[in-house]
Scaffold this active site. Structure first.
Site, PDB file in Angstrom:
ATOM      1  N   ASP A 229      -1.991  -0.566   5.911  1.00  0.00           N
ATOM      2  CA  ASP A 229      -2.288  -0.029   7.246  1.00  0.00           C
ATOM      3  C   ASP A 229      -3.784  -0.028   7.566  1.00  0.00           C
ATOM      4  O   ASP A 229      -4.155   0.255   8.703  1.00  0.00           O
ATOM      5  CB  ASP A 229      -1.737   1.404   7.374  1.00  0.00           C
ATOM      6  CG  ASP A 229      -2.367   2.352   6.382  1.00  0.00           C
ATOM      7  OD1 ASP A 229      -2.522   1.968   5.206  1.00  0.00           O
ATOM      8  OD2 ASP A 229      -2.729   3.471   6.781  1.00  0.00           O
TER       9      ASP A 229
ATOM     10  N   ASP B   8       0.838  -1.190   0.000  1.00  0.00           N
ATOM     11  CA  ASP B   8       0.000   0.000   0.000  1.00  0.00           C
ATOM     12  C   ASP B   8       0.889   1.262   0.000  1.00  0.00           C
ATOM     13  O   ASP B   8       2.049   1.213   0.416  1.00  0.00           O
ATOM     14  CB  ASP B   8      -0.877  -0.082   1.262  1.00  0.00           C
ATOM     15  CG  ASP B   8      -1.727   1.133   1.474  1.00  0.00           C
ATOM     16  OD1 ASP B   8      -2.153   1.752   0.487  1.00  0.00           O
ATOM     17  OD2 ASP B   8      -1.963   1.473   2.649  1.00  0.00           O
TER      18      ASP B   8
ATOM     19  N   ASP C 164      -0.303   5.008   0.921  1.00  0.00           N
ATOM     20  CA  ASP C 164      -0.511   5.956   2.032  1.00  0.00           C
ATOM     21  C   ASP C 164      -0.507   5.238   3.378  1.00  0.00           C
ATOM     22  O   ASP C 164      -1.184   4.226   3.559  1.00  0.00           O
ATOM     23  CB  ASP C 164      -1.848   6.691   1.867  1.00  0.00           C
ATOM     24  CG  ASP C 164      -1.841   7.515   0.604  1.00  0.00           C
ATOM     25  OD1 ASP C 164      -0.859   8.231   0.379  1.00  0.00           O
ATOM     26  OD2 ASP C 164      -2.814   7.415  -0.174  1.00  0.00           O
TER      27      ASP C 164
HETATM   28  P1  DGP Z   1      -5.065   3.264   1.024  1.00  0.00           P
HETATM   29  O1  DGP Z   1      -3.851   3.752   1.784  1.00  0.00           O
HETATM   30  O2  DGP Z   1      -4.721   2.744  -0.344  1.00  0.00           O
HETATM   31  O3  DGP Z   1      -5.919   2.309   1.829  1.00  0.00           O
HETATM   32  O4  DGP Z   1      -5.990   4.541   0.756  1.00  0.00           O
HETATM   33  C1  DGP Z   1      -6.651   5.175   1.787  1.00  0.00           C
HETATM   34  C2  DGP Z   1      -6.878   6.586   1.354  1.00  0.00           C
HETATM   35  O5  DGP Z   1      -7.742   7.216   2.271  1.00  0.00           O
HETATM   36  C3  DGP Z   1      -5.606   7.394   1.361  1.00  0.00           C
HETATM   37  O6  DGP Z   1      -5.516   8.163   0.186  1.00  0.00           O
HETATM   38  C4  DGP Z   1      -5.740   8.275   2.565  1.00  0.00           C
HETATM   39  C5  DGP Z   1      -7.217   8.485   2.554  1.00  0.00           C
HETATM   40  N1  DGP Z   1      -7.815   9.028   3.761  1.00  0.00           N
HETATM   41  C6  DGP Z   1      -7.253   9.256   4.964  1.00  0.00           C
HETATM   42  N2  DGP Z   1      -8.123   9.822   5.806  1.00  0.00           N
HETATM   43  C7  DGP Z   1      -9.266   9.964   5.095  1.00  0.00           C
HETATM   44  C8  DGP Z   1     -10.539  10.474   5.426  1.00  0.00           C
HETATM   45  O7  DGP Z   1     -10.795  10.937   6.539  1.00  0.00           O
HETATM   46  N3  DGP Z   1     -11.499  10.418   4.453  1.00  0.00           N
HETATM   47  C9  DGP Z   1     -11.243   9.883   3.198  1.00  0.00           C
HETATM   48  N4  DGP Z   1     -12.217   9.859   2.297  1.00  0.00           N
HETATM   49  N5  DGP Z   1     -10.029   9.409   2.869  1.00  0.00           N
HETATM   50  C10 DGP Z   1      -9.066   9.443   3.802  1.00  0.00           C
HETATM   51 MG    MG Z   2      -2.987   2.990   3.491  1.00  0.00          MG
END
Ligand code: DGP
Ligand code: MG
Length: 185
Positions: A139, A6, A8
């Site tokens: 994560d 992953d 982020d």
């Molecule tokens: P991943 O790491 O691939 O599971 O993507 C998760 C995404 O979600 C990443 O781009 C970070 C994002 N993210 C973090 N906090 C929030 C939030 O509060 N709302 C939304 N919609 N996305 C968030």
């Molecule tokens: Mg992530």
């Protein structure tokens, strides 16, 4: 092995950048921000009071946010080491639904920190269960979707996923943790 990693919260430090930007942008008397070690929900917004959630969203959807995330210590070296060991390694990441800045900048980030060879290793999808692999390092405490995954989820250790069961990996112990997997050697 085919190892999905992953982006982020595993390679790119979303949490520290969000906190830093919040502190720079918001007078501290309104809300000091939630420090990375105090984060308890996977989605950052859910750790802030309801009336501030739009302000949090404005930070991570703004131009330049994803492009400028710092790499998590040890992450880039670990990716190269997995590849050098003969594994197939892909970066598997979910874009924000508000994709306008996020998607292109995720690619820019990989190009800048890892180079074009790794851009070709990116899988960008909302549903990681549709991607084949032996291991997914992520994560998110529970990664679900339309199918039963072929991969085993290894949780990348973060303060907001302490409730998740199973092996917990970080870039200080990853060789030890992955070394217990039957496909490692
Ligand atoms: P991943 O790491 O691939 O599971 O993507 C998760 C995404 O979600 C990443 O781009 C970070 C994002 N993210 C973090 N906090 C929030 C939030 O509060 N709302 C939304 N919609 N996305 C968030
Ligand atoms: Mg992530």
């Amino acid at each position: 092995m085919l190892i999905l990693v992953d982006q982020d919260g595993v390679l790119a430090d979303f949490e520290h950048r969000l906190y830093q930007t919040w502190q720079q942008a918001t007078p501290t008397h309104e809300h000091p921000g939630v420090a990375p070690h105090e984060r308890r929900h996977f989605y950052a917004k859910d750790d802030y009071p309801e009336h501030l959630r739009d302000a949090v969203q404005r930070i991570y959807t703004a131009p330049g946010f994803f492009r400028n995330l710092p790499p998590i210590d040890g992450a880039l070296d670990a990716l190269q080491a997995m590849l050098a060991r003969g594994h197939d390694v892909r970066i598997c990441t979910s874009p924000l639904t508000l994709y306008q800045n996020c998607v292109g900048e995720k690619y820019e980030w990989v190009d800048r920190h890892l180079g074009a060879e790794w851009v070709a290793r990116m899988v960008v999808t909302k549903d990681k269960t549709l991607v084949h692999g032996d291991i997914l390092i992520d994560d998110k405490p529970h990664v679900t979707g339309a199918r039963t995954p072929t991969w085993q989820h290894v949780v990348y250790n973060q303060p907001y996923n302490q409730q998740a069961p199973g092996l917990r990996l970080h870039w200080g112990n990853w060789q030890e943790i992955l070394g217990t997997h039957p496909g490692w050697d």
